[in-house]
Write an enzyme that holds these catalytic residues in place. Structure first.
Site, PDB file in Angstrom:
ATOM      1  CD  GLU A  20       0.807   1.479   1.543  1.00  0.00           C
ATOM      2  OE1 GLU A  20       1.833   1.299   0.836  1.00  0.00           O
ATOM      3  OE2 GLU A  20       0.621   0.901   2.619  1.00  0.00           O
TER       4      GLU A  20
ATOM      5  N   GLY B  28       0.364  -1.977   4.977  1.00  0.00           N
ATOM      6  CA  GLY B  28       0.203  -2.023   6.427  1.00  0.00           C
ATOM      7  C   GLY B  28       0.930  -3.209   7.046  1.00  0.00           C
TER       8      GLY B  28
ATOM      9  CD  GLU C   8       2.491   1.766   6.783  1.00  0.00           C
ATOM     10  OE1 GLU C   8       1.371   1.331   6.464  1.00  0.00           O
ATOM     11  OE2 GLU C   8       2.739   2.971   6.947  1.00  0.00           O
TER      12      GLU C   8
END
Ligand code: NAD
Length: 695
Positions: A128, A105, A108
């Site tokens: 992930e 994240g 991201e």
């Protein structure tokens, strides 16, 4: 300076706004970080800033999701997608300033800045896949647009972290900066100034098309990639789903690609594989904690190690120390055996992909060979790895007791023998412990740390810490025959060997366990290890299939004939009708009627026997937690991590179902292995869980 949330603040440097995240220890994307970033974009613009830098305090950029929020329960706050949209849509340039790691994240978020500036020591990745997931916040669509398809495929299916140099080369970052966090901040502010002065576009990664267009409609690149990772990722769903997302990035408009990402993420998130992998992630962390032994328990500094025996295990064990920079003395019984052992160690180093003549020499320089146990006198730990023979081990521990300095850890690598009995011959049983490595010892991650009745807390704490130092995962277990791993393995072997007398073939048993996700089945494993290990013609009674195999000269892979025959060139295994006939004849002689055994029965008998034994291990207090049993099986025996381990798997099947089957096989097959564990029975009745059981 203004507080935007409990972990995010707004600062200014000239007319550049800095949105600073401070959420120790790793700036995870907790709800207050998301809310602070979201509000920060608006507040920065409102303050009249010409550009915005997103930067973090502490040792790292946003390192990823806050996994403590995975189960829900966090207060309402801006979602990650809203934060990302606020960054992408900001009317002024947004620059992510990255140090430490930008993972999951965190990356991201950085992908939604218009530009990325990073320290040259920073690392980037989308890990992930290791939790059975895919990056669910647009990462699957944005990463390939920046790096191109092949790089994104590789990063997303391996979870590998890449460095700043590689990130620059593939277009993931716009500038790499040498120095510390202050240098990063200054460089990011300068970059922001340039972006304003030169009127650089507000570059949204989502709008980039050039790199993905290269592989639009190109099925080959994906087919080739799938083939290249097929062996390593067999059975796992997440790598394939990550690939499908990159395919969507190449072939579909951004929003449609996002929809694919969302759908596949949802499937993984609610599916059993990711549940198992997330469970396992915490299981491994928990294994390191020992009730009653805290951080303040004193540890013995390990500055010099000794290993007795330079055979299969001793050589590999010594390599672990040398790899960690700890000098190690290996003692063998004679010069020939020592030379042979050291030559194997050297060859192993030379075979490593990353080795250079210098690195091999550096490692070998840390290893000293000797034929005199007196050379252990100054070692802080000595690990015995001689033949599996109690009398021999006892005589050796008597000698070690006389030679080793007071306080040194005296460890045995025994696979199954009683550590208390070994300790009893020394004057210091508190210093004696089992350190059970797995073969090949320089590769396998598991270390069963076997505490004897008298083993001191200090020695346990030292051993658990040592596991970490040498890159192993330690699981603390108690004394019993075979400890946790081998004791359960014995039950599986028992069933596998009895089921082939009832009509299943070795190839069928192996196929069922391979399809379940093990790297190989028990008979292929026996062939690999060598059927003659521990077998002696003089003492053979001809009473087992293994006796027969050995008596007919079948030693396994080493001579091309075992349960299978092996192609001398390719080593490909073919089931051997001669072996099947031999087993059928042997079974008939023992009065076994041959029948069709279903695959379901093979699986149930091999695995439920293990689960039942695991429950007995727990009720005897041999393992601290059910999850530790899973850590042993995933790391030491190739249990597929996407099934969590035998305890988690049994929970997911349903303990009531397992109990019913154990009772069924107790009636139809019988034997000690089918005597139902009272703990298993109780947990099944209460709706409890083996994996979360703890002593
Ligand atoms: N092989 C495995 O997969 C494995 C896995 C885990 C644990 N273990 C355990 O590790 C131990 C060693 O097993 P291995 O497979 O390495 O055996 P091995 O036969 O390959 O090696 C044993 C070595 O010990 C040496 N040795 C014997 N007596 C000695 C003495 N008195 N002084 C010095 N050296 C002596 C031998 O020369 C030999 O090189 C056993 O207790 C075994 O149960 C083995």
């Amino acid at each position: 300076m203004a507080e935007l949330s409990q972990s995010v603040r707004l600062e200014h440097d000239g007319d550049v706004a800095l949105v600073v995240v401070n959420n120790p220890p790793v700036n995870a994307l907790s709800w207050h970080v998301r809310q602070g970033l979201f509000d920060g974009m608006a507040a920065a613009v409102e303050s009249g800033a010409s550009a915005i830098v997103v930067i973090c305090d502490g040792r790292t950029f946003i390192a990823g999701a806050d996994i403590s929020e995975f189960g829900g329960g966090a207060p309402e706050a801006a979602g990650l997608h809203e934060v990302q949209a606020a960054m992408e849509d900001a009317p002024v340039p947004v620059i992510a300033a990255i140090h430490g790691t930008a993972l999951g994240g965190g990356l991201e978020v950085a992908l939604c800045a218009h530009y990325r500036v990073a320290l040259d020591s920073a690392k980037f990745g989308l890990p992930e896949v290791n939790l059975g997931l895919l990056p669910g916040a647009g990462g699957t669509q944005r990463l390939p647009r920046l790096t191109g398809v092949p790089k994104a495929l590789e990063m997303m299916t391996s979870g590998r972290h890449i460095g700043a140099e590689e990130a620059s080369a593939c277009g993931l970052i716009d500038e790499a900066v040498a120095g510390d966090v202050d240098a990063l901040r200054a460089a990011a502010v300068a970059f922001a100034g340039r972006a304003v002065a030169e009127n650089l576009p507000l570059a949204k990664v989502r709008d980039r098309d050039d790199k993905v267009a290269e592989h639009r409609g190109d099925e080959q690149v994906f087919a080739d990639f799938r083939a290249s990772i097929a062996r390593k990722t067999r059975g796992f769903l997440a790598p394939e789903y990550n690939i499908q997302c990159v395919e969507a990035a190449a072939n579909l408009p951004f929003e449609e690609g996002l929809a694919v990402e969302r759908r596949l993420f949802g499937e993984l998130m609610t599916g059993p594989q990711s549940a198992a992998q997330r469970y396992y992630f915490f299981a491994e962390r928990a294994a390191n904690k020992v009730p009653g032994i805290g951080k303040d328990t004193p540890k013995i500094p390990i500055e010099r190690a000794g290993v007795l025996g330079a055979g299969t295990m001793g050589g590999g064990i010594a390599m672990n120390f040398a790899n960690a920079g700890i000098p190690v003395t290996i003692v063998e019984r004679d010069q020939d055996a020592l030379d042979r052992g050291l030559a194997v160690v050297k060859k192993n180093y030379e075979r490593s992909r990353t080795s250079t003549p210098e690195s091999v020499a550096a490692r070998m320089a840390l290893i000293t060979g000797s034929t005199d146990k007196a050379d252990f006198a100054d070692c802080d730990i000595v690990i015995e790895a001689v033949f599996e023979d109690m009398d021999l081990k006892k005589s050796i521990f008597t000698e070690l007791d006389a030679i080793c300095k007071p306080g040194a850890v005296l460890a045995s690598n025994t696979s199954a023998l009683d550590i208390n009995e070994i300790a009893s011959v020394t004057s210091r049983p508190e210093s004696v412990i089992g350190l059970h490595f797995f073969s090949p010892a320089n590769v396998m991650k598991l270390l069963e740390v076997v505490r004897g009745d008298a083993t001191s807390d200090e020695v346990i704490a030292t051993s658990m810490a040592l596991a970490k130092t040498i890159g192993k995962i330690g699981a603390l277990v108690g004394v019993c025959h075979g400890f946790v791993g081998n004791r359960m393995l014995f039950q599986r072997s028992l069933e596998a060997n009895s089921i082939i007398l009832e009509g299943a073939t070795p190839a069928q048993v192996d196929r069922v366990l391979y399809d379940f996700g093990f790297p190989m089945g028990p008979f292929a494993m026996s062939d690999l290890a060598g059927l003659d290990i521990g077998w002696k013609a003089e003492t053979s009674t001809g009473d087992t299939v293994r006796d027969l195999m050995n008596e007919s000269g079948r030693k396994g892979q080493k001579n091309g004939r075992g349960y299978y025959t092996y192609d001398p060139e390719t080593r490909a295994a073919t089931p051997d009708p001669e072996v099947e006939a031999m087993i059928a004849e042997f079974a008939a002689g023992k009065g076994h009627e041959q029948r069709d055994v279903t695959d379901d029965e093979v699986l149930e008998r091999c695995l439920y026997a293990m689960v039942n034994e695991g429950a007995k291990i727990l009720e005897e207090g041999i393992a601290i937690r059910g999850s530790d049993v899973d850590v042993v099986w995933v790391n030491g025996y190739g249990w597929p991590v996407y099934r969590g381990g035998p305890m988690h798997w049994a929970d997911s099947v349903g303990l009531a179902e397992v109990v019913e089957k154990v009772r069924h096989y107790a009636e139809t097959v019988g034997g000690r292995q089918w005597e139902l564990s009272p703990l298993l029975e109780r947990l099944a009745a209460e709706g409890g869980s083996l994996a979360s059981y703890s002593n």
